[in-house]
Design a protein around this motif. Structure first.
Motif: not given
Length: 66
Positions: A47-61
């Motif tokens: 997210f950015n300084k305005k708390d706006e969503s930029i990206s959503f990620c999911k990761m499996t390790n």
């Protein structure tokens, strides 16, 4: 106390970009949704300084003990 040796490898990552950012500062919050002995599933919110969503990620390790 003997330290355990482990290796961590990413087996999958998925990213959905919601907004385009040309410049500025981005922040990320990660949360482990599942922490097993061999698999970790992690959600990452960018997210950015305005708390706006930029990206959503999911990761499996995968965790490999030596």
């Amino acid at each position: 106390m003997k330290k355990k040796k482990i290796s961590v490898f990413n087996i999958e990552i998925s990213v959905n970009n919601i907004k385009y950012v040309k410049n500025g500062t981005l922040f990320a919050k990660a949360k482990i949704l599942h922490k097993g002995k061999t698999i970790h599933f992690i959600r990452i919110h960018i997210f950015n300084k305005k708390d706006e969503s930029i990206s959503f990620c999911k990761m499996t390790n995968i965790i490999i003990r030596k």
